[in-house]
Motif scaffolding. Structure first.
Motif, PDB file in Angstrom:
ATOM      1  N   GLU A 134       0.753  -1.030  -0.140  1.00 48.52           N
ATOM      2  CA  GLU A 134      -0.157  -0.178   0.015  1.00 48.52           C
ATOM      3  C   GLU A 134       0.909   1.187   0.181  1.00 48.52           C
ATOM      4  N   LYS A 135       0.543   2.278  -0.753  1.00 50.72           N
ATOM      5  CA  LYS A 135       1.086   3.472  -1.013  1.00 50.72           C
ATOM      6  C   LYS A 135       1.366   4.209   0.273  1.00 50.72           C
ATOM      7  N   GLY A 136       2.491   4.564   0.867  1.00 49.69           N
ATOM      8  CA  GLY A 136       2.553   5.260   2.086  1.00 49.69           C
ATOM      9  C   GLY A 136       2.450   4.612   3.552  1.00 49.69           C
ATOM     10  N   VAL A 137       2.526   3.215   3.386  1.00 53.98           N
ATOM     11  CA  VAL A 137       2.206   2.477   4.554  1.00 53.98           C
ATOM     12  C   VAL A 137       3.102   1.169   4.669  1.00 53.98           C
ATOM     13  N   ARG A 138       3.719   1.141   5.662  1.00 48.70           N
ATOM     14  CA  ARG A 138       4.316  -0.140   5.912  1.00 48.70           C
ATOM     15  C   ARG A 138       3.732  -1.080   6.509  1.00 48.70           C
ATOM     16  N   HIS A 139       3.284  -2.293   6.088  1.00 53.56           N
ATOM     17  CA  HIS A 139       2.490  -3.387   6.612  1.00 53.56           C
ATOM     18  C   HIS A 139       3.336  -4.388   7.068  1.00 53.56           C
ATOM     19  N   VAL A 140       3.134  -4.952   8.153  1.00 51.04           N
ATOM     20  CA  VAL A 140       3.863  -6.189   8.875  1.00 51.04           C
ATOM     21  C   VAL A 140       2.878  -7.672   8.417  1.00 51.04           C
ATOM     22  N   CYS A 141       3.518  -8.383   7.485  1.00 51.75           N
ATOM     23  CA  CYS A 141       2.805  -9.568   6.937  1.00 51.75           C
ATOM     24  C   CYS A 141       3.434 -10.947   7.354  1.00 51.75           C
ATOM     25  N   HIS A 142       2.529 -11.970   7.303  1.00 55.60           N
ATOM     26  CA  HIS A 142       3.018 -13.311   7.389  1.00 55.60           C
ATOM     27  C   HIS A 142       3.194 -13.959   6.122  1.00 55.60           C
ATOM     28  N   TYR A 143       4.449 -14.440   6.055  1.00 55.55           N
ATOM     29  CA  TYR A 143       4.886 -15.059   4.835  1.00 55.55           C
ATOM     30  C   TYR A 143       5.359 -16.619   4.990  1.00 55.55           C
ATOM     31  N   GLU A 144       4.865 -17.663   4.346  1.00 54.55           N
ATOM     32  CA  GLU A 144       5.143 -18.897   4.548  1.00 54.55           C
ATOM     33  C   GLU A 144       6.302 -19.331   3.294  1.00 54.55           C
ATOM     34  N   THR A 145       7.496 -19.611   3.625  1.00 50.81           N
ATOM     35  CA  THR A 145       8.550 -19.938   2.525  1.00 50.81           C
ATOM     36  C   THR A 145       8.782 -21.168   2.038  1.00 50.81           C
ATOM     37  N   GLY A 146       8.027 -22.222   2.829  1.00 47.86           N
ATOM     38  CA  GLY A 146       8.052 -23.518   2.464  1.00 47.86           C
ATOM     39  C   GLY A 146       9.092 -24.140   3.122  1.00 47.86           C
ATOM     40  N   HIS A 147       9.982 -23.559   3.783  1.00 46.39           N
ATOM     41  CA  HIS A 147      10.978 -23.917   4.968  1.00 46.39           C
ATOM     42  C   HIS A 147      10.590 -23.551   6.316  1.00 46.39           C
ATOM     43  N   GLY A 148       9.216 -22.694   6.369  1.00 48.35           N
ATOM     44  CA  GLY A 148       8.954 -22.102   7.639  1.00 48.35           C
ATOM     45  C   GLY A 148       8.221 -20.665   7.312  1.00 48.35           C
ATOM     46  N   SER A 149       7.572 -20.008   8.460  1.00 48.74           N
ATOM     47  CA  SER A 149       7.064 -19.027   8.163  1.00 48.74           C
ATOM     48  C   SER A 149       7.808 -18.171   8.958  1.00 48.74           C
ATOM     49  N   ILE A 150       7.604 -16.623   8.270  1.00 52.50           N
ATOM     50  CA  ILE A 150       8.611 -15.409   8.805  1.00 52.50           C
ATOM     51  C   ILE A 150       7.399 -14.303   8.917  1.00 52.50           C
ATOM     52  N   THR A 151       7.733 -13.313   9.405  1.00 56.64           N
ATOM     53  CA  THR A 151       7.155 -12.078   9.423  1.00 56.64           C
ATOM     54  C   THR A 151       7.978 -11.290   8.722  1.00 56.64           C
ATOM     55  N   LEU A 152       7.362 -10.277   7.900  1.00 60.29           N
ATOM     56  CA  LEU A 152       8.032  -9.576   7.224  1.00 60.29           C
ATOM     57  C   LEU A 152       7.334  -7.989   6.942  1.00 60.29           C
ATOM     58  N   GLY A 153       8.430  -6.993   6.962  1.00 61.61           N
ATOM     59  CA  GLY A 153       7.612  -5.730   6.615  1.00 61.61           C
ATOM     60  C   GLY A 153       7.501  -5.377   5.082  1.00 61.61           C
ATOM     61  N   VAL A 154       6.665  -4.871   4.674  1.00 61.76           N
ATOM     62  CA  VAL A 154       6.315  -4.641   3.310  1.00 61.76           C
ATOM     63  C   VAL A 154       5.802  -3.359   3.098  1.00 61.76           C
ATOM     64  N   ALA A 155       6.694  -2.486   2.097  1.00 60.70           N
ATOM     65  CA  ALA A 155       6.328  -1.134   1.887  1.00 60.70           C
ATOM     66  C   ALA A 155       6.316  -0.943   0.256  1.00 60.70           C
ATOM     67  N   ALA A 156       5.372  -0.278  -0.056  1.00 62.88           N
ATOM     68  CA  ALA A 156       5.096  -0.094  -1.433  1.00 62.88           C
ATOM     69  C   ALA A 156       6.208   1.140  -1.898  1.00 62.88           C
ATOM     70  N   ASP A 157       6.765   0.901  -3.198  1.00 64.44           N
ATOM     71  CA  ASP A 157       7.451   1.989  -3.685  1.00 64.44           C
ATOM     72  C   ASP A 157       6.522   2.729  -4.761  1.00 64.44           C
ATOM     73  N   SER A 158       6.038   1.815  -5.656  1.00 60.39           N
ATOM     74  CA  SER A 158       5.021   2.418  -6.544  1.00 60.39           C
ATOM     75  C   SER A 158       3.937   1.244  -6.964  1.00 60.39           C
ATOM     76  N   ILE A 159       2.911   1.798  -7.461  1.00 64.33           N
ATOM     77  CA  ILE A 159       1.705   0.931  -7.899  1.00 64.33           C
ATOM     78  C   ILE A 159       1.174   1.679  -9.076  1.00 64.33           C
ATOM     79  N   GLN A 160       1.066   0.896 -10.390  1.00 63.66           N
ATOM     80  CA  GLN A 160       0.528   1.409 -11.451  1.00 63.66           C
ATOM     81  C   GLN A 160      -0.378   0.475 -12.132  1.00 63.66           C
ATOM     82  N   SER A 161      -1.748   1.033 -11.996  1.00 68.83           N
ATOM     83  CA  SER A 161      -2.648  -0.260 -12.682  1.00 68.83           C
ATOM     84  C   SER A 161      -3.490   0.479 -13.825  1.00 68.83           C
ATOM     85  N   GLN A 162      -3.365  -0.357 -14.748  1.00 64.37           N
ATOM     86  CA  GLN A 162      -4.053   0.124 -16.046  1.00 64.37           C
ATOM     87  C   GLN A 162      -5.123  -1.336 -16.240  1.00 64.37           C
TER      88      GLN A 162
END
Length: 143
Positions: A80-108
């Motif tokens: 999301e533009k302007g927001v850092r989210h903390v998300c759950h991500y399953e890698t196949g080798h175990g789960s981790i928590t990651l911070g996710v920050a958008a740089d850009s989003i362009q939709s057509q």
């Protein structure tokens, strides 16, 4: 799931000076519900998540993209533009928590498909960027 759309996904991850690229072409569904577009497809051995289903939920105004994977390796990333989210991500080798920050989003995206492109960073701690990521998704009606 009605799979009357061709979905082409190109992903690039830059991590510690190395670049990893993946390209996936598959059939799936594409619908608009309310203020979002939904792109849904089944994962394959190529992605390493066979047996899982992925849905990409894109806000009509281009402000937010949510990638949700259902199945044995479930995960959810919110970009999301302007927001850092903390998300759950399953890698196949175990789960981790990651911070996710958008740089850009362009939709057509429109009624018959189109293109969605976004870039984001993943971090393990706000001070430590793990990777910079670029995703391009092209959706075309085939039926």
């Amino acid at each position: 799931m009605n799979e009357d759309f061709l979905i082409c996904i190109k992903g690039r991850m830059d991590q510690q000076g190395e670049r990893d690229e993946i390209e996936l072409m598959t059939h799936g569904s594409f619908v608009q519900r309310g203020n979002h577009y939904f792109i849904t497809y089944k994962e394959t051995e190529t992605t390493g998540y066979a047996g899982c289903t992925t849905t990409i939920k894109a806000a009509l105004d281009g402000s937010r993209v949510t990638m949700i994977r259902f199945g044995a390796a479930s995960s959810q990333l919110v970009i999301e533009k302007g927001v850092r989210h903390v998300c759950h991500y399953e890698t196949g080798h175990g789960s981790i928590t990651l911070g996710v920050a958008a740089d850009s989003i362009q939709s057509q995206l429109g009624q018959d498909g189109g293109e969605l492109e976004f870039t984001y960073t993943l971090d393990a701690d706000q001070d430590k960027v793990l990777s910079s990521n670029h995703v391009q998704i092209i959706v075309k009606r085939v039926a």
